[in-house]
Write a protein that holds these residues in place. Structure first.
Motif, short mmCIF file in Angstrom:
data_model
loop_
_atom_site.label_atom_id
_atom_site.label_comp_id
_atom_site.label_asym_id
_atom_site.label_seq_id
_atom_site.Cartn_x
_atom_site.Cartn_y
_atom_site.Cartn_z
N HIS A 91 0.84 -1.20 0.00
CA HIS A 91 0.00 0.00 0.00
C HIS A 91 0.88 1.26 0.00
O HIS A 91 0.61 2.22 -0.74
CB HIS A 91 -0.92 -0.01 1.22
N GLU A 127 -2.17 -1.71 -6.33
CA GLU A 127 -3.51 -1.61 -5.77
C GLU A 127 -4.21 -2.97 -5.78
O GLU A 127 -4.82 -3.38 -4.78
CB GLU A 127 -4.35 -0.59 -6.54
N TYR A 174 -2.51 -5.09 -2.98
CA TYR A 174 -2.84 -4.81 -1.58
C TYR A 174 -4.30 -5.13 -1.29
O TYR A 174 -4.64 -5.53 -0.17
CB TYR A 174 -2.44 -3.40 -1.13
#
Length: 164
Positions: free
Chosen positions: A42, A61, A64
């Motif tokens: 992240h 993205e 995570y």
């Protein structure tokens, strides 16, 4: 580490207390590694720069988000075995084999660190597998197998970005 809950009914799922405790301890290390990798991924999503920004920003993205779902599954398995799941930075720092990132690395170094992180999580899952196998704990074994598959594939995909 994994302390049996007091005041709750006994658990009789066909796995003795000693084996459930060992498995919960291994899953707690897996949870700590997974959460640490989630946080690192992240962080890199927020801070990546350079010519591959859009590709890496979107890739991180997706990674995570997958890790966020995984920590929940791992923690819930620990709870199903009758032990509290670790859930603080202090506990995760003590249990995790993944180091925190220093500063803001280059995009290439971010990729390298994430490869190392996914490989570390795979090793942690693999180290826990013999206990689940010996105790015939198929649900935990299935969880570990799924996690190893995901982390090995993600490490391969990240390594592919580093190939010249």
């Amino acid at each position: 580490m994994a302390k049996k809950e007091t005041g709750s009914p006994s658990i009789n799922i066909g796995i003795n207390d000693k084996d459930r405790k060992k498995i919960a301890e291994g899953l707690s290390r897996l949870l700590a590694d997974t959460y640490t990798l989630y946080l690192k991924t992240h962080n890199f999503h927020w801070n990546v720069t350079g010519p591959m920004f859009n590709t890496l920003h979107l890739m991180f993205e997706g990674q995570y988000n997958e890790l966020a779902l995984a920590v929940d599954s791992i923690a819930e398995r620990i709870r199903a075995l009758g032990f509290p799941a670790p859930g603080t930075y202090k506990e995760f720092a003590k249990l995790s084999s993944i180091p925190e990132a220093e500063g803001v690395p280059s995009a290439e170094d971010m990729i390298r660190q994430l490869v190392e992180g996914h490989e570390a999580v795979t090793r942690t899952a693999r180290a826990t597998f013999p206990e689940t196998d010996a105790a015939a704990d198929e649900p935990s074994a299935d969880l570990l197998t799924q996690r190893m598959q995901t982390h090995e594939k993600t490490a391969w995909m990240l390594r592919s970005l580093l190939a010249a």
